[in-house]
Design a protein around this motif. Structure first.
Motif, PDB file in Angstrom:
ATOM      1  N   THR A  47       0.816  -1.214   0.000  1.00  0.00           N
ATOM      2  CA  THR A  47       0.000   0.000   0.000  1.00  0.00           C
ATOM      3  C   THR A  47       0.851   1.267   0.000  1.00  0.00           C
ATOM      4  O   THR A  47       0.487   2.265  -0.626  1.00  0.00           O
ATOM      5  N   VAL A  48       1.986   1.254   0.695  1.00  0.00           N
ATOM      6  CA  VAL A  48       2.799   2.479   0.824  1.00  0.00           C
ATOM      7  C   VAL A  48       3.975   2.501  -0.147  1.00  0.00           C
ATOM      8  O   VAL A  48       4.861   3.350  -0.019  1.00  0.00           O
ATOM      9  N   THR A  49       3.989   1.607  -1.125  1.00  0.00           N
ATOM     10  CA  THR A  49       5.071   1.575  -2.105  1.00  0.00           C
ATOM     11  C   THR A  49       5.247   2.952  -2.756  1.00  0.00           C
ATOM     12  O   THR A  49       4.276   3.589  -3.172  1.00  0.00           O
ATOM     13  N   GLY A  50       6.493   3.412  -2.800  1.00  0.00           N
ATOM     14  CA  GLY A  50       6.788   4.687  -3.438  1.00  0.00           C
ATOM     15  C   GLY A  50       6.790   5.875  -2.510  1.00  0.00           C
ATOM     16  O   GLY A  50       7.208   6.975  -2.908  1.00  0.00           O
ATOM     17  N   LEU A  51       6.332   5.693  -1.269  1.00  0.00           N
ATOM     18  CA  LEU A  51       6.316   6.798  -0.322  1.00  0.00           C
ATOM     19  C   LEU A  51       7.628   6.835   0.462  1.00  0.00           C
ATOM     20  O   LEU A  51       8.177   5.783   0.805  1.00  0.00           O
ATOM     21  N   PRO A  52       8.139   8.026   0.797  1.00  0.00           N
ATOM     22  CA  PRO A  52       9.366   8.096   1.607  1.00  0.00           C
ATOM     23  C   PRO A  52       9.112   7.573   3.011  1.00  0.00           C
ATOM     24  O   PRO A  52       7.986   7.624   3.523  1.00  0.00           O
ATOM     25  N   ALA A  53      10.162   7.060   3.640  1.00  0.00           N
ATOM     26  CA  ALA A  53      10.045   6.437   4.963  1.00  0.00           C
ATOM     27  C   ALA A  53       9.461   7.410   5.990  1.00  0.00           C
ATOM     28  O   ALA A  53       8.687   7.006   6.860  1.00  0.00           O
ATOM     29  N   GLU A  54       9.827   8.697   5.886  1.00  0.00           N
ATOM     30  CA  GLU A  54       9.317   9.674   6.851  1.00  0.00           C
ATOM     31  C   GLU A  54       7.800   9.798   6.756  1.00  0.00           C
ATOM     32  O   GLU A  54       7.101   9.894   7.769  1.00  0.00           O
ATOM     33  N   MET A  55       7.280   9.774   5.537  1.00  0.00           N
ATOM     34  CA  MET A  55       5.834   9.871   5.350  1.00  0.00           C
ATOM     35  C   MET A  55       5.139   8.607   5.840  1.00  0.00           C
ATOM     36  O   MET A  55       4.068   8.678   6.457  1.00  0.00           O
ATOM     37  N   VAL A  56       5.743   7.451   5.596  1.00  0.00           N
ATOM     38  CA  VAL A  56       5.167   6.187   6.056  1.00  0.00           C
ATOM     39  C   VAL A  56       5.081   6.171   7.580  1.00  0.00           C
ATOM     40  O   VAL A  56       4.095   5.712   8.157  1.00  0.00           O
ATOM     41  N   ALA A  57       6.100   6.704   8.249  1.00  0.00           N
ATOM     42  CA  ALA A  57       6.089   6.744   9.717  1.00  0.00           C
ATOM     43  C   ALA A  57       4.961   7.627  10.237  1.00  0.00           C
ATOM     44  O   ALA A  57       4.398   7.354  11.308  1.00  0.00           O
ATOM     45  N   GLU A  58       4.610   8.679   9.494  1.00  0.00           N
ATOM     46  CA  GLU A  58       3.567   9.605   9.934  1.00  0.00           C
ATOM     47  C   GLU A  58       2.163   9.128   9.586  1.00  0.00           C
ATOM     48  O   GLU A  58       1.181   9.592  10.176  1.00  0.00           O
ATOM     49  N   LEU A  59       2.048   8.219   8.628  1.00  0.00           N
ATOM     50  CA  LEU A  59       0.730   7.829   8.119  1.00  0.00           C
ATOM     51  C   LEU A  59      -0.233   7.306   9.185  1.00  0.00           C
ATOM     52  O   LEU A  59      -1.410   7.713   9.200  1.00  0.00           O
ATOM     53  N   PRO A  60       0.186   6.390  10.075  1.00  0.00           N
ATOM     54  CA  PRO A  60      -0.785   5.897  11.066  1.00  0.00           C
ATOM     55  C   PRO A  60      -1.424   7.008  11.877  1.00  0.00           C
ATOM     56  O   PRO A  60      -2.637   7.013  12.099  1.00  0.00           O
ATOM     57  N   GLY A  61      -0.623   7.977  12.312  1.00  0.00           N
ATOM     58  CA  GLY A  61      -1.166   9.078  13.092  1.00  0.00           C
ATOM     59  C   GLY A  61      -2.125   9.930  12.274  1.00  0.00           C
ATOM     60  O   GLY A  61      -3.188  10.341  12.760  1.00  0.00           O
ATOM     61  N   ILE A  62      -1.779  10.193  11.008  1.00  0.00           N
ATOM     62  CA  ILE A  62      -2.652  10.986  10.142  1.00  0.00           C
ATOM     63  C   ILE A  62      -3.980  10.273   9.914  1.00  0.00           C
ATOM     64  O   ILE A  62      -5.059  10.874  10.026  1.00  0.00           O
ATOM     65  N   LEU A  63      -3.899   8.991   9.590  1.00  0.00           N
ATOM     66  CA  LEU A  63      -5.125   8.235   9.305  1.00  0.00           C
ATOM     67  C   LEU A  63      -6.002   8.099  10.544  1.00  0.00           C
ATOM     68  O   LEU A  63      -7.237   8.142  10.446  1.00  0.00           O
ATOM     69  N   MET A  64      -5.374   7.939  11.724  1.00  0.00           N
ATOM     70  CA  MET A  64      -6.176   7.850  12.952  1.00  0.00           C
ATOM     71  C   MET A  64      -6.861   9.182  13.242  1.00  0.00           C
ATOM     72  O   MET A  64      -8.002   9.217  13.721  1.00  0.00           O
ATOM     73  N   THR A  65      -6.195  10.290  12.943  1.00  0.00           N
ATOM     74  CA  THR A  65      -6.828  11.595  13.118  1.00  0.00           C
ATOM     75  C   THR A  65      -8.031  11.744  12.198  1.00  0.00           C
ATOM     76  O   THR A  65      -9.106  12.204  12.617  1.00  0.00           O
ATOM     77  N   LEU A  66      -7.887  11.330  10.938  1.00  0.00           N
ATOM     78  CA  LEU A  66      -9.011  11.383  10.002  1.00  0.00           C
ATOM     79  C   LEU A  66     -10.163  10.518  10.490  1.00  0.00           C
ATOM     80  O   LEU A  66     -11.338  10.906  10.395  1.00  0.00           O
ATOM     81  N   THR A  67      -9.829   9.339  11.013  1.00  0.00           N
ATOM     82  CA  THR A  67     -10.867   8.430  11.509  1.00  0.00           C
ATOM     83  C   THR A  67     -11.617   9.039  12.674  1.00  0.00           C
ATOM     84  O   THR A  67     -12.850   8.984  12.740  1.00  0.00           O
ATOM     85  N   ARG A  68     -10.877   9.643  13.624  1.00  0.00           N
ATOM     86  CA  ARG A  68     -11.533  10.270  14.767  1.00  0.00           C
ATOM     87  C   ARG A  68     -12.412  11.437  14.334  1.00  0.00           C
ATOM     88  O   ARG A  68     -13.478  11.679  14.894  1.00  0.00           O
ATOM     89  N   ASN A  69     -11.974  12.163  13.301  1.00  0.00           N
ATOM     90  CA  ASN A  69     -12.730  13.327  12.844  1.00  0.00           C
ATOM     91  C   ASN A  69     -14.109  12.967  12.307  1.00  0.00           C
ATOM     92  O   ASN A  69     -15.028  13.780  12.377  1.00  0.00           O
ATOM     93  N   VAL A  70     -14.243  11.760  11.762  1.00  0.00           N
ATOM     94  CA  VAL A  70     -15.538  11.355  11.189  1.00  0.00           C
ATOM     95  C   VAL A  70     -16.212  10.262  12.005  1.00  0.00           C
ATOM     96  O   VAL A  70     -17.134   9.618  11.528  1.00  0.00           O
ATOM     97  N   ASP A  71     -15.748  10.060  13.247  1.00  0.00           N
ATOM     98  CA  ASP A  71     -16.340   9.043  14.110  1.00  0.00           C
ATOM     99  C   ASP A  71     -17.724   9.504  14.561  1.00  0.00           C
ATOM    100  O   ASP A  71     -17.847  10.483  15.306  1.00  0.00           O
ATOM    101  N   THR A  72     -18.757   8.814  14.112  1.00  0.00           N
ATOM    102  CA  THR A  72     -20.130   9.216  14.441  1.00  0.00           C
ATOM    103  C   THR A  72     -20.468   8.977  15.893  1.00  0.00           C
ATOM    104  O   THR A  72     -21.496   9.464  16.377  1.00  0.00           O
ATOM    105  N   ARG A  73     -19.613   8.257  16.641  1.00  0.00           N
ATOM    106  CA  ARG A  73     -19.887   7.997  18.053  1.00  0.00           C
ATOM    107  C   ARG A  73     -19.427   9.139  18.945  1.00  0.00           C
ATOM    108  O   ARG A  73     -19.767   9.183  20.122  1.00  0.00           O
ATOM    109  N   ARG A  74     -18.621  10.072  18.404  1.00  0.00           N
ATOM    110  CA  ARG A  74     -18.087  11.162  19.209  1.00  0.00           C
ATOM    111  C   ARG A  74     -19.022  12.343  19.186  1.00  0.00           C
ATOM    112  O   ARG A  74     -19.545  12.719  18.135  1.00  0.00           O
ATOM    113  N   PRO A  75     -19.237  13.003  20.343  1.00  0.00           N
ATOM    114  CA  PRO A  75     -19.976  14.270  20.321  1.00  0.00           C
ATOM    115  C   PRO A  75     -19.171  15.294  19.551  1.00  0.00           C
ATOM    116  O   PRO A  75     -17.951  15.324  19.629  1.00  0.00           O
ATOM    117  N   ARG A  76     -19.841  16.112  18.783  1.00  0.00           N
ATOM    118  CA  ARG A  76     -19.112  17.059  17.960  1.00  0.00           C
ATOM    119  C   ARG A  76     -19.788  18.417  17.948  1.00  0.00           C
ATOM    120  O   ARG A  76     -20.973  18.545  18.219  1.00  0.00           O
TER     121      ARG A  76
END
Length: 324
Positions: free
Chosen positions: A117-146
């Motif tokens: 999935t991360v083929t072609g991405l620099p290692a620094e970006m790959v290291a940051e991806l989990p945190g970025i994706l988890m932030t996106l997930t939390r932002n659209v979590d329908t279970r959270r009050p917003r």
């Protein structure tokens, strides 16, 4: 954000989700698995036996979906369900030997899928991806009050949250002391003296995590090894190299906003499990702070999880934590 940018972003996320799920389904099919079942197997491999309701919370799935998956995997001989001793209406779910072997196959497949999935991405970006994706997930979590779109919390609400983080007000609810005598003694000393200073594990400094138990919903407290880097802390679910994770692992997954006391200062933190290169960085810091962690990993086939604890609301804390 204008519509063109918003549309491009939403379509890219949608397409990634569809393609990733389809690719995962193709890889899982030879193992006799459907998407979702692999997450259940991996969760049990990480944590050991779990109450089925707790497993539902950890996976972020509705209970009926988890019930269906557990029944199918049980019928295939990969899971075992037994009544919980404290509540016969609840079921404890655990992997059989067949399930453990299947989970190991899934781990290999999952590594291959991630690398693909991360083929072609620099290692620094790959290291940051989990945190970025988890932030996106939390932002659209329908279970959270917003807040309503376009509105931010008012000054009073922001001030209240800041006081909570800065003053270290305890989580509300009933407190349940640990069943472990040494944990109870350490917690009692910290509470009595108002500081973690002088409370050590194997001669190393500690900090105190306060969190909500995933099974009981009660407030729990656990002293952990202090590992700090630039105001962030690590929590290592080592359990001394035992084959299963400590009980607090599932609690941090289920409710990741916790309180951490370092010295006399208590603040709120967001716990985030790390993987790949990011985990490797924090693992080295953890072993530097407490070399026995390396021995614990050699003692177990379980890959010891690592959480990074990041200050909530941009607070600037003073320490870092890891659990023995």
């Amino acid at each position: 954000m204008d519509f063109e940018h918003a549309d491009t972003l939403n379509q890219a996320i949608r397409l990634l989700s569809l393609r990733h799920r389809a690719r995962a389904a193709a890889l899982l099919a030879p193992l006799g698995l459907h998407p979702g079942q692999e997450a259940l197997l991996l969760e049990l491999a990480r944590t050991g036996p779990m109450i089925q309701a707790q497993l539902s919370d950890a996976l972020g799935c509705e209970p009926p979906s988890v019930t269906l998956m557990t029944r199918k995997l049980e019928a295939s001989g990969h899971l075992r369900r037994t009544p919980a001793p404290s509540d016969k209406r609840a079921s404890i779910v655990e992997l059989t030997d067949s399930g453990k072997a299947l989970a190991d196959q899934v781990k290999q497949l999952w590594c291959a899928l991630a690398e693909e999935t991360v083929t072609g991405l620099p290692a620094e970006m790959v290291a940051e991806l989990p945190g970025i994706l988890m932030t996106l997930t939390r932002n659209v979590d329908t279970r959270r009050p917003r807040q309503p779109h376009g509105r931010r919390p008012g000054p009073a609400a922001e001030s209240q949250r800041t006081r909570h983080a800065d003053q270290g007000r305890a989580l509300t609810g009933d407190y349940e002391p640990s069943a472990s005598e040494w944990v109870r003694e350490h917690v009692e000393q910290i509470v009595r003296t108002g500081t973690t200073d002088g409370v050590t594990i194997s001669g190393r400094p500690t900090v105190l995590m306060t969190y909500r138990g995933a099974k009981t919903g009660k407030v729990r407290k656990t002293p952990v090894m202090r590992v700090e880097h630039e105001g962030r802390y690590a929590a290592v679910a080592s359990k001394g190299g035992a084959p299963t994770n400590p009980q607090w692992y599932a609690s941090l997954v289920a409710e990741p906003v916790i309180e951490l006391q370092d010295g006399a200062v208590t603040r709120q933190y967001q716990a985030r499990e790390v993987f790949g290169d990011e985990k490797a960085y924090w693992w080295r810091r953890a072993v530097d702070a407490y070399p026995d962690f390396a021995d614990y990993q050699r003692k177990t086939d379980r890959q010891i999880p690592v959480f990074v604890l990041e200050p909530v609301n941009g607070g600037t804390p003073a320490g870092d934590s890891i659990e023995d």
